[in-house]
Motif scaffolding. Structure first.
Motif, PDB file in Angstrom:
ATOM      1  N   UNK A   1       0.830  -1.213   0.000  1.00  0.00           N
ATOM      2  CA  UNK A   1       0.000   0.000   0.000  1.00  0.00           C
ATOM      3  C   UNK A   1       0.865   1.265   0.000  1.00  0.00           C
ATOM      4  N   UNK A   2       2.089   1.145   0.508  1.00  0.00           N
ATOM      5  CA  UNK A   2       2.936   2.338   0.590  1.00  0.00           C
ATOM      6  C   UNK A   2       3.473   2.758  -0.782  1.00  0.00           C
ATOM      7  N   UNK A   3       3.502   1.804  -1.705  1.00  0.00           N
ATOM      8  CA  UNK A   3       4.000   2.157  -3.049  1.00  0.00           C
ATOM      9  C   UNK A   3       2.852   2.282  -4.050  1.00  0.00           C
ATOM     10  N   UNK A   4       1.628   2.168  -3.589  1.00  0.00           N
ATOM     11  CA  UNK A   4       0.477   2.192  -4.502  1.00  0.00           C
ATOM     12  C   UNK A   4       0.426   3.444  -5.404  1.00  0.00           C
ATOM     13  N   UNK A   5       0.794   4.635  -4.883  1.00  0.00           N
ATOM     14  CA  UNK A   5       0.707   5.819  -5.751  1.00  0.00           C
ATOM     15  C   UNK A   5       1.499   5.713  -7.043  1.00  0.00           C
ATOM     16  N   UNK A   6       2.451   4.772  -7.127  1.00  0.00           N
ATOM     17  CA  UNK A   6       3.185   4.655  -8.409  1.00  0.00           C
ATOM     18  C   UNK A   6       2.242   4.187  -9.525  1.00  0.00           C
ATOM     19  N   UNK A   7       1.170   3.522  -9.169  1.00  0.00           N
ATOM     20  CA  UNK A   7       0.193   3.120 -10.187  1.00  0.00           C
ATOM     21  C   UNK A   7      -0.445   4.362 -10.801  1.00  0.00           C
ATOM     22  N   UNK A   8      -0.743   5.333  -9.941  1.00  0.00           N
ATOM     23  CA  UNK A   8      -1.325   6.592 -10.425  1.00  0.00           C
ATOM     24  C   UNK A   8      -0.343   7.361 -11.293  1.00  0.00           C
ATOM     25  N   UNK A   9       0.919   7.381 -10.853  1.00  0.00           N
ATOM     26  CA  UNK A   9       1.941   8.094 -11.639  1.00  0.00           C
ATOM     27  C   UNK A   9       2.068   7.447 -13.015  1.00  0.00           C
ATOM     28  N   UNK A  10       2.131   6.116 -13.016  1.00  0.00           N
ATOM     29  CA  UNK A  10       2.278   5.377 -14.279  1.00  0.00           C
ATOM     30  C   UNK A  10       1.089   5.671 -15.211  1.00  0.00           C
ATOM     31  N   UNK A  11      -0.113   5.650 -14.648  1.00  0.00           N
ATOM     32  CA  UNK A  11      -1.301   5.857 -15.485  1.00  0.00           C
ATOM     33  C   UNK A  11      -1.337   7.280 -16.040  1.00  0.00           C
ATOM     34  N   UNK A  12      -1.058   8.281 -15.203  1.00  0.00           N
ATOM     35  CA  UNK A  12      -1.075   9.677 -15.670  1.00  0.00           C
ATOM     36  C   UNK A  12      -0.045   9.890 -16.779  1.00  0.00           C
ATOM     37  N   UNK A  13       1.150   9.327 -16.576  1.00  0.00           N
ATOM     38  CA  UNK A  13       2.213   9.526 -17.573  1.00  0.00           C
ATOM     39  C   UNK A  13       1.858   8.791 -18.870  1.00  0.00           C
ATOM     40  N   UNK A  14       1.282   7.604 -18.734  1.00  0.00           N
ATOM     41  CA  UNK A  14       0.924   6.840 -19.940  1.00  0.00           C
ATOM     42  C   UNK A  14      -0.080   7.621 -20.793  1.00  0.00           C
ATOM     43  N   UNK A  15      -1.118   8.150 -20.138  1.00  0.00           N
ATOM     44  CA  UNK A  15      -2.162   8.871 -20.892  1.00  0.00           C
ATOM     45  C   UNK A  15      -1.582  10.129 -21.541  1.00  0.00           C
TER      46      UNK A  15
END
Lengths: 621, 201
Positions: free
Chosen positions: A308-322
């Motif tokens: 859970x502590x590294x979960x925000x990397x999913x958001x970073x990855x998704x924002x950058x991908x889009x």
């Protein structure tokens, strides 16, 4: 009806008075700004200048949303740093606070990494330090890497970016934001000092151990306050009409991860409080006993909670991908289902589900020794792995199907992809750890159960024996590196905002090299721990007296040492590189270099009402 | 100068309406406090079950867990729900006199709870160094609850001062509602403590 109007009128008045306050502050700032600074990105106003001797205007902002204002202390140009100390200490500007969090975390994190290197050496030669010191190093390393490095880095990035992404003017509780940072810094300092005087969550000097527990509690309170502030900001300060389903992925991941932090970290605080009360008695009875301290909080550094502590990397990855592929997540059919679903919401749901499955406060082996054998734990881990794999795969597919496809790749996306790979690798190791119990669980459904269980015992037993071994450290290392590389990707992507300048492509290549070094190091480090785990090396150093360290374990520990050095070197280079970029002279900055659709890239005007998840692309239409 | 200089973006249509920040923050804070006490009580019950399963005694000799005093605390807190809701009602009607009276009464109930807790501690005669696993856990739970009540009293004090200074008008109702929400959460928490420690024994 009239009540509503009253409220609206008052709101408008508050907003007007806030605007007036802001304009006043803006005018005052303008007096000390040069005309040149006006032309460039004004984010740099909060940067220390090259000489490091002054902090320019714009540091302090009133608590506008709450209707009160802080005393504005205007730092002046070309003045001593000492003159600006009140402005630095008293600034509740979210951008300045974000930078403070990230800068301090980077500095403290490097010292925590050095404890990790010592730990790797200690694993190779168990006589290097005593088991109690080994435990102290282990606990300090884990607390340091997680709560003094990764989590503050993420909080810093979120403090800077989240209010902008949702179109807010500041955090909803700016003073609480300020307080949380300084409380965290005080807690971190006390924790390091306590470790230096024979403290840590291990057998050591009694008073120093007490101080370690207290400092850890202070750190947790600070992190909870900062998280509460961020989550409340996302709920209460979104731009009009922006629903939670339209919040950018990074903010969404902070919202979901933050919610789980808010529910799980109080449990850790309860553990620490119980320890501390027991320690304060003349003789510790159970919870405060030196041998038990680390075991009681070990669940925070282990699966599933660690994810859970590294979960925000999913958001970073998704924002950058889009932003990179410039392609919306449109409605689509799922599994030949007639009903079309919104894929943006699907990805949000995936992030939320991964967050919920990462809740690990129940998995406290100290109080429930068999919790890792329960179906919830075992199946939860496997579903977590599959969901994360699905999230990554679907987004990569989305990117490759866009115009330009893989040719669109840029440095932030490569960095974010590396961080996702490390995260998935960590989940993979987590799955290996539960496989034994899964097979055991599945054999219960076999018709010839006993015979079946006897036949596959050779496969199951080594997997079940992994419990309590050093393999849990492998998951920890990989998650931490995934988080750090993810934040690095975020800093690169939002560099025009955070650093006030774009990182050049060449620098991007060097950062990718650094990320590769970190990823390789983490993999080696984790591999060493996986091998040691299969060989039966215990996670808790206090159990070292009960085993014979074999040559195989020593060879595996050599991998740990090499991996630890690689991760340490990569982190050091990354921090120095970013500091170097931040110190470089200002250049004209393209406001939205990635042509991203989210509100943090809005130059002057925020389009309202926001009707979908791509407001800036809508505005361009 | 760009409008972003002070982190204040300009809106093309209208600025965002002021949200109920305090209420949102208090809701999350209350959830956080609930989880904290939930964890403590889970540890308490799990340890108690382990000790009893192994044939040991959970309550050390010489310690008496009476139900009367804790029940009076519960009744006091239940009464205080009425007074804090009275405060919410008064603020909705912009009735400052009754608002202050209700807040004052709630605070008085809070002080009474603290007083009764100290009486309970003396009556229990539970030694923290007595070698029982129960003692540190009980003191952690009850001590934490006392701290939570003190925090609630400070919250009420702030709300009271703001209402005295004329800030508690209708648009500021969320402050009183937030204080009431937190107070009600505390009553719920005490009810669980009462069941887990004093009724179950």
């Amino acid at each position: 009806m009239s009540d509503t109007k009253d409220i609206e009128d008052t709101d408008m008045k508050v907003a007007e008075s806030n605007n007036a306050e802001t304009e006043t502050a803006e005018t005052e700032t303008a007096e000390v700004d040069t005309a040149e600074a006006d032309k460039t990105n004004l984010d740099n106003e909060t940067n220390l200048t090259d000489g490091g001797d002054s902090v320019e205007g714009g540091l302090v902002e009133g608590d506008s949303l709450e209707g009160d204002s802080l005393e504005i202390v205007e730092p002046t140009q070309n003045s001593d740093l000492s003159e600006n100390i009140p402005a630095i200490i008293g600034s509740s500007d979210h951008r300045f606070l974000g930078r403070l969090w990230m800068g301090s975390a980077a500095l403290i994190g490097l010292s925590a990494l050095s404890a990790g290197v010592v730990l790797a050496f200690a694993q190779r030669n168990e006589t290097l330090i005593s088991p109690s010191s080994h435990t102290a190093f282990l606990s300090t390393y884990k607390v340091g890497m997680l709560f003094l490095f990764l989590v503050p880095l993420i909080i810093g990035l979120a403090t800077y970016i989240v209010p902008r992404q949702i179109g807010a003017t500041s955090l909803v509780f700016p003073r609480a934001g300020l307080l949380s940072f300084w409380a965290w810094l005080a807690g971190a300092t006390l924790f390091i000092v306590a470790f230096g005087i024979d403290g840590g969550l291990a057998p050591g000097a009694e008073k120093a151990v007490e101080l370690s527990v207290l400092a850890f509690m202070l750190i947790i309170i600070a992190i909870l306050t900062a998280t509460l502030n961020l989550v409340s900001t996302i709920i209460a300060s979104r731009v009009p009409n922006m629903s939670l389903w339209q919040v950018p992925f990074f903010s969404w991941s902070i919202f979901t991860a933050g919610s789980v932090w808010l529910l799980s970290l109080p449990v850790l605080f309860a553990n620490l409080m119980t320890m501390w009360v027991d320690l304060r008695g003349t003789t510790a009875i159970s919870y405060g006993e030196a041998d038990n301290l680390y075991n009681q909080v070990e669940w925070v550094f282990d699966q599933p909670q660690i994810f859970i502590f590294a979960l925000p990397i999913l958001g970073i990855f998704a924002d950058i991908t889009i932003a990179t592929h410039k392609k919306r997540l449109t409605q689509a059919k799922l599994f030949a289902n007639k009903k079309r679903i919104n894929r943006y919401e699907l990805f949000q749901l995936l992030i939320a589900t991964i967050a919920i499955l990462s809740f690990g406060a129940y998995a406290q082996e100290f109080f429930a020794p068999n919790v890792s054998e329960t179906p919830v734990y075992v199946l939860g881990m496997i579903i977590l792995f599959l969901m994360c794999l699905g999230f990554f795969g679907l987004l990569v597919q989305h990117g490759t199907k866009s115009a330009g496809g893989i040719q669109n790749l840029n440095a932030p996306l490569v960095l974010a992809t590396f961080s996702m790979l490390a995260f998935i690798l960590a989940l993979g190791v987590g799955v290996i750890r539960v496989l034994g119990n899964l097979f055991h669980f599945l054999t219960n459904f076999a018709t010839d159960r006993e015979n079946y269980q006897t036949n596959i015992r050779d496969i199951i037993d080594p997997l079940i024996d992994l419990k309590g071994t050093v393999i849990s450290n492998a998951v920890f290392h990989l998650v931490i590196v995934a988080g750090i590389v993810g934040v690095l990707a975020g800093i690169y992507y939002w560099a025009p905002k955070i650093l006030g300048k774009q990182i050049k492509a060449l620098k991007g290549l060097s950062l990718i090299g650094v990320a590769l070094l970190a990823l390789g190091g983490a993999t080696l480090w984790a591999l060493g721990d996986v091998i040691s785990g299969f060989l039966g090396f215990p996670e808790n150093p206090l159990e070292l007296n009960n085993i014979n360290v074999t040559t195989g374990m020593q060879h595996a520990a050599t991998l740990n040492i090499i991996g630890a050095f690689m991760v340490g070197a990569a982190t050091l280079i990354a921090v120095l590189e970013i500091a170097r970029v931040a110190k470089k002279k200002q250049e004209a900055v393209i406001e939205n270099p990635w042509n991203a659709p989210t509100l943090e890239w809005a130059e002057d005007d925020i389009p309202t009402p926001v009707t979908n998840a791509y407001p800036l692309w809508e505005q361009d239409k | 100068m760009s409008s972003e200089a002070n982190g204040t973006p300009q809106y093309l249509v209208a600025p965002p309406a002021r949200a109920r920040n305090t209420l949102v923050g208090t809701s999350f804070a209350s959830a956080l406090v609930l989880m904290y006490f939930g964890a403590l009580i889970a540890i308490y019950l799990s340890e108690r079950a382990d000790v009893l399963r192994s044939g040991g005694t959970w309550i050390p000799s010489g310690t008496s867990i009476m139900l009367a005093a804790p029940s009076v605390v519960l009744w006091t807190l239940l009464f205080s729900i009425g007074t804090i809701q009275w405060a919410v009602y008064s603020t909705a009607r912009n009735d400052r006199r009754h608002l202050l009276l209700a807040l004052g009464l709630t605070a008085l109930f809070g002080v009474a709870v603290i007083n009764q807790f100290f009486f309970m501690f003396r009556q229990m005669a539970l030694e923290i160094d007595g070698g029982s696993k129960m003692a540190p856990l009980t003191y952690t739970i009850l001590g934490s609850f006392l701290a939570a009540v003190v925090a609630a009293l400070i919250f009420l004090l702030v709300a009271g001062i703001r209402s005295l200074s004329g800030e508690t008008t209708k648009p500021n109702t969320p402050l009183i509602v937030s204080a009431a929400f937190y107070w009600d959460s505390l009553v719920l928490i005490y009810f669980i403590i009462w069941l887990a420690i004093f009724v179950t024994k």
